[in-house]
Design an enzyme around this catalytic site. Structure first.
Site, PDB file in Angstrom:
ATOM      1  CB  CYS A 176     -19.485  -9.249 -29.190  1.00 28.50           C
ATOM      2  SG  CYS A 176     -18.534 -10.759 -29.030  1.00 28.50           S
TER       3      CYS A 176
ATOM      4  CB  CYS B   9     -16.974  -9.866 -26.481  1.00 23.48           C
ATOM      5  SG  CYS B   9     -16.578  -9.967 -28.228  1.00 23.48           S
TER       6      CYS B   9
END
Ligand code: ZN
Length: 143
Positions: A68, A71
């Site tokens: 991600c 993230c």
């Protein structure tokens, strides 16, 4: 003996730390790991749940995954926020790829998602990457 319950993220031991010692770098009585280092610690699902259920000090978790992008962008911001809450709130992260049960159990729909726990209950959650200032504000109003 009075004291704030704090789960050691390293060995899982529940420690009791006097309130006025929370900011003084308390260490786990069993393994010696710092309990309030101001650093974001990667936890597994079992340790996270134990801490969320038991701890007298608020806990914030970042559900994330290595694939991600947002993230990863948020990680240094989150770390920086953790330093600001040293001695007051603990910030951890939980890798939902390594621990897929976590995403299902907490009904995580998108990552990053951060959730705040206090007194054994989830108090708030927020999805999407945030800069440090927004994380700090969110934690302050959530715990
Ligand atoms: Zn320990």
């Amino acid at each position: 003996m009075a004291g704030k319950k704090l789960t050691c993220f390293e060995c899982g031991q529940i420690n009791r730390v006097p309130f006025d010692k929370l900011g003084a770098g308390p260490k786990c009585g069993t393994c010696g790991t710092g309990l309030m280092s101001g650093k974001v610690v990667e936890v597994d699902l079992a340790t996270f749940e134990k801490a969320a259920r038991t701890d007298d000090v608020p806990l914030v978790v970042d559900f994330w995954a290595p694939w991600c992008g947002p993230c990863k962008q948020m990680a240094p911001q989150y770390q920086s926020a953790a330093q600001e809450f040293k001695g007051a709130v603990r910030l951890v992260k939980l890798n939902t790829e390594a621990h897929p049960n976590a995403g299902a159990k907490y009904r995580i729909r998108g990552i990053p998602t951060i959730a705040a726990f206090a007194n054994g209950k989830e108090r708030a959650r927020q999805s999407g990457a945030m800069p440090k200032s927004a994380i700090v504000q969110w934690v302050k109003k959530s715990v």
